[in-house]
Design a protein around this motif. Sequence first.
Motif, PDB file in Angstrom:
ATOM      1  N   VAL A  57       0.841  -1.205   0.000  1.00  0.00           N
ATOM      2  CA  VAL A  57       0.000   0.000   0.000  1.00  0.00           C
ATOM      3  C   VAL A  57       0.875   1.254   0.000  1.00  0.00           C
ATOM      4  N   MET A  58       1.987   1.229   0.730  1.00  0.00           N
ATOM      5  CA  MET A  58       2.911   2.369   0.730  1.00  0.00           C
ATOM      6  C   MET A  58       3.415   2.655  -0.684  1.00  0.00           C
ATOM      7  N   GLY A  59       3.847   1.612  -1.385  1.00  0.00           N
ATOM      8  CA  GLY A  59       4.332   1.813  -2.746  1.00  0.00           C
ATOM      9  C   GLY A  59       3.257   2.336  -3.673  1.00  0.00           C
ATOM     10  N   SER A  60       2.053   1.802  -3.543  1.00  0.00           N
ATOM     11  CA  SER A  60       0.935   2.278  -4.371  1.00  0.00           C
ATOM     12  C   SER A  60       0.638   3.747  -4.092  1.00  0.00           C
ATOM     13  N   LEU A  61       0.660   4.119  -2.807  1.00  0.00           N
ATOM     14  CA  LEU A  61       0.352   5.500  -2.447  1.00  0.00           C
ATOM     15  C   LEU A  61       1.445   6.465  -2.901  1.00  0.00           C
ATOM     16  N   LEU A  62       2.703   6.037  -2.896  1.00  0.00           N
ATOM     17  CA  LEU A  62       3.764   6.913  -3.384  1.00  0.00           C
ATOM     18  C   LEU A  62       3.553   7.248  -4.857  1.00  0.00           C
ATOM     19  N   GLY A  63       3.197   6.232  -5.641  1.00  0.00           N
ATOM     20  CA  GLY A  63       2.904   6.494  -7.047  1.00  0.00           C
ATOM     21  C   GLY A  63       1.695   7.382  -7.225  1.00  0.00           C
ATOM     22  N   PHE A  64       0.693   7.205  -6.360  1.00  0.00           N
ATOM     23  CA  PHE A  64      -0.521   8.020  -6.442  1.00  0.00           C
ATOM     24  C   PHE A  64      -0.266   9.450  -5.992  1.00  0.00           C
ATOM     25  N   LEU A  65       0.482   9.624  -4.906  1.00  0.00           N
ATOM     26  CA  LEU A  65       0.736  10.964  -4.368  1.00  0.00           C
ATOM     27  C   LEU A  65       1.556  11.815  -5.321  1.00  0.00           C
ATOM     28  N   ARG A  66       2.293  11.187  -6.219  1.00  0.00           N
ATOM     29  CA  ARG A  66       3.035  11.959  -7.224  1.00  0.00           C
ATOM     30  C   ARG A  66       2.087  12.857  -8.017  1.00  0.00           C
ATOM     31  N   TYR A  67       0.843  12.422  -8.210  1.00  0.00           N
ATOM     32  CA  TYR A  67      -0.128  13.180  -8.999  1.00  0.00           C
ATOM     33  C   TYR A  67      -1.299  13.687  -8.163  1.00  0.00           C
ATOM     34  N   ASN A  68      -1.330  13.322  -6.882  1.00  0.00           N
ATOM     35  CA  ASN A  68      -2.428  13.752  -6.015  1.00  0.00           C
ATOM     36  C   ASN A  68      -2.021  14.888  -5.093  1.00  0.00           C
ATOM     37  N   SER A  69      -0.714  15.159  -4.966  1.00  0.00           N
ATOM     38  CA  SER A  69      -0.274  16.272  -4.138  1.00  0.00           C
ATOM     39  C   SER A  69      -0.643  17.594  -4.797  1.00  0.00           C
ATOM     40  N   PHE A  70      -0.750  18.632  -3.972  1.00  0.00           N
ATOM     41  CA  PHE A  70      -1.192  19.936  -4.466  1.00  0.00           C
ATOM     42  C   PHE A  70      -0.216  20.515  -5.484  1.00  0.00           C
ATOM     43  N   PRO A  71      -0.698  21.008  -6.632  1.00  0.00           N
ATOM     44  CA  PRO A  71      -2.068  20.921  -7.148  1.00  0.00           C
ATOM     45  C   PRO A  71      -2.332  19.565  -7.787  1.00  0.00           C
ATOM     46  N   ALA A  72      -3.375  18.892  -7.353  1.00  0.00           N
ATOM     47  CA  ALA A  72      -3.631  17.515  -7.759  1.00  0.00           C
ATOM     48  C   ALA A  72      -4.165  17.431  -9.186  1.00  0.00           C
ATOM     49  N   ARG A  73      -3.749  16.355  -9.870  1.00  0.00           N
ATOM     50  CA  ARG A  73      -4.276  16.035 -11.192  1.00  0.00           C
ATOM     51  C   ARG A  73      -5.082  14.741 -11.189  1.00  0.00           C
ATOM     52  N   VAL A  74      -4.922  13.952 -10.126  1.00  0.00           N
ATOM     53  CA  VAL A  74      -5.647  12.688  -9.987  1.00  0.00           C
ATOM     54  C   VAL A  74      -6.281  12.657  -8.607  1.00  0.00           C
ATOM     55  N   PHE A  75      -7.527  12.177  -8.506  1.00  0.00           N
ATOM     56  CA  PHE A  75      -8.255  12.139  -7.240  1.00  0.00           C
ATOM     57  C   PHE A  75      -8.757  10.718  -6.991  1.00  0.00           C
ATOM     58  N   MET A  76      -8.807  10.339  -5.711  1.00  0.00           N
ATOM     59  CA  MET A  76      -9.169   8.966  -5.384  1.00  0.00           C
ATOM     60  C   MET A  76     -10.677   8.750  -5.289  1.00  0.00           C
ATOM     61  N   GLY A  77     -11.430   9.746  -4.839  1.00  0.00           N
ATOM     62  CA  GLY A  77     -12.864   9.551  -4.673  1.00  0.00           C
ATOM     63  C   GLY A  77     -13.186   8.757  -3.417  1.00  0.00           C
ATOM     64  N   ASP A  78     -14.480   8.542  -3.174  1.00  0.00           N
ATOM     65  CA  ASP A  78     -14.917   7.825  -1.974  1.00  0.00           C
ATOM     66  C   ASP A  78     -14.450   6.371  -1.983  1.00  0.00           C
ATOM     67  N   GLY A  79     -14.481   5.748  -3.156  1.00  0.00           N
ATOM     68  CA  GLY A  79     -14.049   4.345  -3.221  1.00  0.00           C
ATOM     69  C   GLY A  79     -12.607   4.170  -2.793  1.00  0.00           C
ATOM     70  N   GLY A  80     -11.739   5.092  -3.217  1.00  0.00           N
ATOM     71  CA  GLY A  80     -10.334   4.993  -2.848  1.00  0.00           C
ATOM     72  C   GLY A  80     -10.096   5.261  -1.380  1.00  0.00           C
ATOM     73  N   SER A  81     -10.696   6.334  -0.836  1.00  0.00           N
ATOM     74  CA  SER A  81     -10.463   6.680   0.561  1.00  0.00           C
ATOM     75  C   SER A  81     -11.069   5.635   1.501  1.00  0.00           C
ATOM     76  N   GLN A  82     -12.231   5.083   1.148  1.00  0.00           N
ATOM     77  CA  GLN A  82     -12.829   4.055   1.998  1.00  0.00           C
ATOM     78  C   GLN A  82     -12.025   2.757   1.943  1.00  0.00           C
ATOM     79  N   PHE A  83     -11.482   2.449   0.774  1.00  0.00           N
ATOM     80  CA  PHE A  83     -10.606   1.278   0.676  1.00  0.00           C
ATOM     81  C   PHE A  83      -9.376   1.438   1.564  1.00  0.00           C
ATOM     82  N   LEU A  84      -8.765   2.632   1.528  1.00  0.00           N
ATOM     83  CA  LEU A  84      -7.584   2.879   2.356  1.00  0.00           C
ATOM     84  C   LEU A  84      -7.942   2.810   3.835  1.00  0.00           C
ATOM     85  N   GLY A  85      -9.080   3.404   4.223  1.00  0.00           N
ATOM     86  CA  GLY A  85      -9.495   3.357   5.621  1.00  0.00           C
ATOM     87  C   GLY A  85      -9.730   1.944   6.104  1.00  0.00           C
TER      88      GLY A  85
END
Length: 265
Positions: A57-85
């Motif tokens: 999950v750490m590796g997946s999030l590092l790849g995701f945060l590359r494009y989700n950090s401010f200013p974000a170009r990719v967003f996870m939505g409810d499905g992504g945040s609930q999966f992480l939670g």
Amino acid sequence: IAAPLTALFLLGVTNAINLSDGLDGLAGGTTFLCCVAIALLSFGTDLAFVSTVAVVVMGSLLGFLRYNSFPARVFMGDGGSQFLGFTVGVLALLLTQNETLPFSAALPLLLLGLPILDTLTVIAIRLREGRSPFSADKNHLHHRLLGRGFEHFEAVAVIYLLQGVLFLLAWQLRFHSDVTIVAVFLGFAVALLMALFVAEHRGWRWHGLGEFRLGTARISETLVRLKQPRRMPRWTAIVVMGCILLYFAGVAIAVGPVGRDIGWL
């Protein structure tokens, strides 16, 4: 009562991470830090599943945060945040509710304390105002930091820092009693809420880092230059190559089951 408590905990953590997804990189970054803590605590135990999933999950999030950090170009939505939670909730339970390990059963309060505290605080404010606990508002921690004058990335950095403090406490108190951990968490919660309350009622505002200088340039100017298209990939490549070299060196030095000559090779 273990089964209903477990279900309630997982439901609460899943929605707490979802509700914390209010700024670019916030939910992903806090979950990444939580997985780091869980991975560190699980290393050296027989819970290979927990450490493996945490690192994946750490590796997946590092790849995701590359494009989700401010200013974000990719967003996870409810499905992504609930999966992480749900994922970090399950990993925290597997790590701490294990009779063969010496970790305190109350440790998830520190591992997931910030989103839990934020969610409970928002619900309490809504109920006090006579509104539905599920109604939308701007009483979350990140909204209140923005209201005190913090920029987008500064508010996220403050929350990362608070999360880091909780993880350091979790590491130091991992073998202590449940009462001690609950008391420390309550003390942290009271201190944070009181600091926000005093800042809001006194009208205190953060004026940024613009006047602080790093060498001959302001910190904000340095960050802007670092994010230029050519510089960021260069620093990324340097960090990645450094990590690869450290990894190979660590494997070579720490190798045990095979011959030392094969390890160095």
